[in-house]
Design an enzyme around this catalytic site. Structure first.
Site, PDB file in Angstrom:
ATOM      1  N   HIS A 134       0.864  -1.183   0.000  1.00 56.07           N
ATOM      2  CA  HIS A 134       0.000   0.000   0.000  1.00 56.07           C
ATOM      3  C   HIS A 134       0.904   1.237   0.000  1.00 56.07           C
ATOM      4  O   HIS A 134       2.142   1.114  -0.009  1.00 56.07           O
ATOM      5  CB  HIS A 134      -0.956  -0.015   1.200  1.00 56.07           C
ATOM      6  N   HIS A 182       4.027   1.327   2.207  1.00 54.69           N
ATOM      7  CA  HIS A 182       5.199   0.627   1.668  1.00 54.69           C
ATOM      8  C   HIS A 182       5.825   1.432   0.520  1.00 54.69           C
ATOM      9  O   HIS A 182       7.040   1.541   0.415  1.00 54.69           O
ATOM     10  CB  HIS A 182       4.788  -0.727   1.079  1.00 54.69           C
TER      11      HIS A 182
END
Ligand code: PAF
Length: 284
Positions: A34, A37
């Site tokens: 997501h 990250h």
């Protein structure tokens, strides 16, 4: 972008890159990427010649009855997102290769890991430090990137790096939130629409704590009480812990002074979510 699944191939790739003087940035993940990250991947891209994103759902950091078996995954999507954010390599080893038959060596941080999440997940951090050290030994990064959402994890990894003299720089980047404040997490995927609404109480209660502190409150017990009251008022929310601790030692704070971490773990239905707020009250 290259996908490497073989441990010795990954190590050979990194040795060769380092031989050419390249700086390697590693973003360790368990996949289902997501924006949180991806912010780490972009930071790694900006500071490295070669960016490796590891995707490995690490069995040793899950306790019995936790969500190891149903942890979300979508490798094809992860590959696309990681590449768009600037990754050069995805390292995606198998559990059998990472933990071969007879595996019996673990790394354990023995102080910080006993607090906060370590109380309800007693073997979690041993699994994290073990796999992160293995990833460091395989990928040979100059720098590794972690999110502040897992504040305790970041602190423990920094401690491991210091204590074991590992030649890796640890970068910790801010929490990325949805518009309504919910911290991004792969586990948000588990929430039903109704639970998703209730989950905003984690950040809401931290904002409430910040407001109280802003208005001069310094007693940890009063702030904790306000945070807990707010969480308990949200439908299916069940508190695992709400703690106000010294940010560096994770010891409980009574009076708020210096570097403070307000950390919480809350079950929304069966889903355990964490969030935190770091404050620096040194000016007083
Ligand atoms: O933060 C995570 O996703 C994991 O704990 C990590 C650092 C990738 C180790 O498995």
């Amino acid at each position: 972008m290259e996908l490497i699944t073989d441990i010795s191939k990954m190590q050979a790739f990194s040795l060769s890159a380092k031989g050419e003087g390249k700086r390697i940035g590693l973003v360790p993940t368990m996949g289902y990427l997501h924006e949180g990250h991806l912010s780490l991947v972009r930071a790694a891209r900006a500071a490295s010649d070669t960016v490796v994103v590891s995707i490995f759902v690490n069995p040793t950091q899950f306790g019995p009855g936790e969500d190891f078996d149903r942890y979300p995954s979508d490798l094809e999507r992860d590959k696309r997102l990681a590449e768009e954010a600037g990754a050069d390599v995805i390292f995606h080893p198998s559990a059998g290769d990472m933990y071969p038959q007879g595996f019996s060596t673990y790394v354990e941080e023995t102080k910080l890991s006993k607090h906060l999440c370590g109380l309800s997940r007693p073997t979690h951090f041993r699994g994290v430090t073990t796999v992160v050290l293995k990833l460091f030994n395989i990928v040979l990064p100059d720098a590794a990137y972690f999110g502040q959402k897992d504040a305790q994890q970041a602190l423990i990894i920094k401690r491991m790096v210091r204590d074991l003299n590992l030649p890796v720089r640890i970068e910790v980047l801010p929490i990325i939130r949805e518009e309504d404040g919910l911290a991004l997490s792969s586990r948000n995927e588990y929430l039903s629409p109704e639970q998703r609404g209730q989950a905003t109480v984690l950040y809401g209660s931290l904002v409430q704590a910040a407001r109280l502190i802003g208005s001069g409150e310094r007693k940890a017990s009063r702030i904790k009480e306000a945070v807990m009251d707010m969480i308990e008022s949200a439908g299916e929310a069940r508190i695992d812990y709400v703690s106000i601790v010294n940010r560096d030692t994770l010891d409980d704070a009574e009076e708020l002074r210096g570097n403070i971490l307000i950390a919480l773990a809350v079950f929304i239905g069966k889903t355990r979510l964490i969030d935190n707020l770091e404050l620096n009250l040194t000016e007083e």
